[in-house]
Design a protein around this motif. Structure first.
Motif, PDB file in Angstrom:
ATOM      1  N   ASP A  57      15.024  72.784  17.013  1.00 20.47           N
ATOM      2  CA  ASP A  57      15.552  73.937  16.280  1.00 20.47           C
ATOM      3  C   ASP A  57      16.863  74.433  16.885  1.00 20.47           C
ATOM      4  N   GLY A  58      17.548  73.574  17.647  1.00 23.07           N
ATOM      5  CA  GLY A  58      18.773  73.981  18.323  1.00 23.07           C
ATOM      6  C   GLY A  58      20.009  73.824  17.455  1.00 23.07           C
ATOM      7  N   PRO A  59      21.190  74.103  18.038  1.00 25.01           N
ATOM      8  CA  PRO A  59      22.451  74.007  17.284  1.00 25.01           C
ATOM      9  C   PRO A  59      22.661  72.618  16.689  1.00 25.01           C
ATOM     10  N   ARG A  60      23.062  72.591  15.426  1.00 18.23           N
ATOM     11  CA  ARG A  60      23.345  71.365  14.652  1.00 18.23           C
ATOM     12  C   ARG A  60      22.100  70.549  14.339  1.00 18.23           C
ATOM     13  N   GLY A  61      20.918  71.030  14.716  1.00 21.57           N
ATOM     14  CA  GLY A  61      19.680  70.343  14.359  1.00 21.57           C
ATOM     15  C   GLY A  61      19.570  68.986  15.026  1.00 21.57           C
ATOM     16  N   THR A  62      18.706  68.153  14.458  1.00 23.07           N
ATOM     17  CA  THR A  62      18.464  66.834  15.047  1.00 23.07           C
ATOM     18  C   THR A  62      19.214  65.714  14.331  1.00 23.07           C
ATOM     19  N   GLY A  63      19.770  65.988  13.159  1.00 22.96           N
ATOM     20  CA  GLY A  63      20.484  64.947  12.421  1.00 22.96           C
ATOM     21  C   GLY A  63      19.591  63.798  11.988  1.00 22.96           C
ATOM     22  N   GLY A  64      18.270  64.024  11.957  1.00 20.52           N
ATOM     23  CA  GLY A  64      17.344  62.957  11.597  1.00 20.52           C
ATOM     24  C   GLY A  64      17.084  61.978  12.718  1.00 20.52           C
ATOM     25  N   ARG A  85      29.949  75.577  26.733  1.00 21.37           N
ATOM     26  CA  ARG A  85      29.258  76.787  26.254  1.00 21.37           C
ATOM     27  C   ARG A  85      29.602  77.085  24.800  1.00 21.37           C
ATOM     28  N   SER A  86      30.888  76.931  24.443  1.00 14.59           N
ATOM     29  CA  SER A  86      31.328  77.405  23.131  1.00 14.59           C
ATOM     30  C   SER A  86      30.850  76.517  21.984  1.00 14.59           C
ATOM     31  N   ILE A  87      30.640  75.212  22.226  1.00 14.13           N
ATOM     32  CA  ILE A  87      30.277  74.359  21.094  1.00 14.13           C
ATOM     33  C   ILE A  87      28.886  74.677  20.549  1.00 14.13           C
ATOM     34  N   ASP A  88      28.041  75.342  21.341  1.00 11.97           N
ATOM     35  CA  ASP A  88      26.714  75.705  20.859  1.00 11.97           C
ATOM     36  C   ASP A  88      26.644  77.141  20.373  1.00 11.97           C
ATOM     37  N   ALA A  89      27.763  77.885  20.472  1.00 10.01           N
ATOM     38  CA  ALA A  89      27.769  79.262  19.997  1.00 10.01           C
ATOM     39  C   ALA A  89      27.626  79.309  18.480  1.00 10.01           C
ATOM     40  N   ASP A  90      27.118  80.420  17.982  1.00  9.41           N
ATOM     41  CA  ASP A  90      26.948  80.630  16.536  1.00  9.41           C
ATOM     42  C   ASP A  90      26.161  79.484  15.908  1.00  9.41           C
ATOM     43  N   ASP A  91      25.122  79.047  16.623  1.00 11.49           N
ATOM     44  CA  ASP A  91      24.233  77.987  16.157  1.00 11.49           C
ATOM     45  C   ASP A  91      24.969  76.684  15.864  1.00 11.49           C
TER      46      ASP A  91
END
Length: 400
Positions: A57-64, A85-91
């Motif tokens: 359930d993390g940023p960008r999901g699992t992509g399948g 740090r910033s690439i995972d900000a705002d989900d």
């Protein structure tokens, strides 16, 4: 932690070393290793960030991807501490997976060129295209982030073919000139070579204007290279002049591409010519056959021949400047086996060239590896005043 696809220390080291211990984020490149305060110490400040999330359930999901696939080096991008740090900000919405994959591939290509003594300033990519007005309502008001491998899909009249021509129009503004005779065109493209460039292109009544990096220019000199193929190009393989025109090469350069193709161990085994007429020797399901007349070569084999030439040309040209191979419904009318084979060959052959395939084939969508970014376009509203079909390429199923 449990239920997280964490990288092992060995995987983190691979990701870091492939990035040369520099941040892979576009236009950053910050060094993440250096001397510590003690002469026997080093300082490491980099982060092996997940492209698709370690957590489901993390940023960008699992992509399948499975847990094991998300632990592989291919799912990691090396970043400085700040970008880690910033690439995972705002989900993760600010840094989508397609963008991170493209940056990773570009950065590693530059590092490979450096290691091998090549020219890194030629390595680049087309980052995005913003369409403000165009003869397809489904494109207007949208910005398309472009990865290294792209599939544009959607129903008829959704603007897929127009999008490929807009991408190609920086180098070939005649596409915008043709479209603008019926509908104003306004668009912007950003590319990296390795400096970032922005060009705003407008078309009015067949007249095209450009503003490059904030300055009006009559045309864009030495932009990225585009190679655009569609279903009609299969009829070009019988004549050397037609082939050269299709790939925007002179006769001598096209002859060299053909000679090199015969040495690659693919479908093409030999090419002879009488004047401008071509004689092909090719691999047909494990049998070597020669054809004096291209019309005797079935449609599927003609497509594989053209893809082999396009991949070779794109791979070579990408070593000199950013290169984008665009295939407009080039594979859709072939059977599933040919489509899958063509996709696999193209994935390997294009190397560091960008690729975009226009397709509504469920086979291609299902078989495309996870690093192919799929962009879906909406259908054209029935009451919209423009007709994008005027720009579509008429295609028909090839001979079996």
């Amino acid at each position: 932690m449990a239920n997280r696809a964490e990288f092992t220390s060995a995987t983190r080291r691979i990701i870091a070393e492939r990035a040369g211990y520099q941040c892979s984020v576009l236009n950053c490149g910050r060094l993440t290793v250096g001397p510590g305060t003690d002469p026997r110490q080093t300082v490491h400040t980099g982060v092996a960030a997940h492209i698709y999330s370690a957590a489901k359930d993390g940023p960008r999901g699992t992509g399948g991807l499975s847990d094991a696939e998300r632990r592989e080096p291919e799912n990691g991008i090396w970043c400085c501490a700040a970008h880690g740090r910033s690439i995972d900000a705002d989900d993760g919405r600010v840094f989508p997976a397609v963008q991170l994959r493209a940056w990773k591939r570009l950065h590693e290509a530059r590092k490979a060129a450096e290691v091998n003594g090549g020219a890194i300033h030629h390595v680049g990519l087309v980052e995005s295209i913003a369409v403000h007005s165009a003869p397809a309502a489904g494109l207007e008001g949208r910005t398309f982030e472009l990865g290294m491998r792209n599939i544009f899909t959607g129903p008829n009249a959704s603007g897929k073919s127009i999008l490929t021509r807009l991408i190609a129009s920086v180098a070939h503004p005649d596409h915008v000139a043709d479209m603008s005779r019926d509908r104003d065109v306004d668009m912007g493209v950003r590319w990296f070579d390795p400096m970032t460039h922005d060009v705003a292109t407008a078309g009015r009544g067949g007249i095209v204007t450009h503003v490059l990096d904030g300055r009006p220019v009559p045309y864009v000199a030495r932009p990225y290279k585009t190679i655009l193929l569609n279903g009609q190009h299969r009829t070009k393989i019988g004549n050397l002049t037609s082939l050269a025109q299709m790939f925007d090469l002179n006769i001598a350069a096209m002859s060299s591409v053909l000679a090199l193709a015969a040495d690659q161990g693919g479908v093409i085994k030999d090419v002879q010519r009488e004047g401008m007429r071509m004689r092909w020797t090719v691999d047909v399901d494990g049998r070597i056959e020669s054809f004096d007349n291209y019309e005797a070569i079935n449609g599927s084999l003609q497509t594989l021949i053209l893809l082999e030439l396009a991949g070779l040309h794109a791979r070579h040209h990408a070593r000199a400047e950013p290169t984008f191979l665009l295939l407009d419904e080039f594979l859709d009318f072939h059977n599933a086996g040919v489509q899958v084979e063509a996709l696999q060959r193209l994935q390997a052959a294009a190397e560091h060239a960008q690729v975009a395939i226009v397709s509504h084939s469920p086979v291609l969508l299902a078989e495309a590896p996870c690093d192919w970014a799929v962009t879906e376009l909406a259908p054209q509203p029935q009451n919209h005043r423009d007709n994008p079909l005027a720009y579509d390429i008429a295609t028909k199923p090839p001979d079996a």
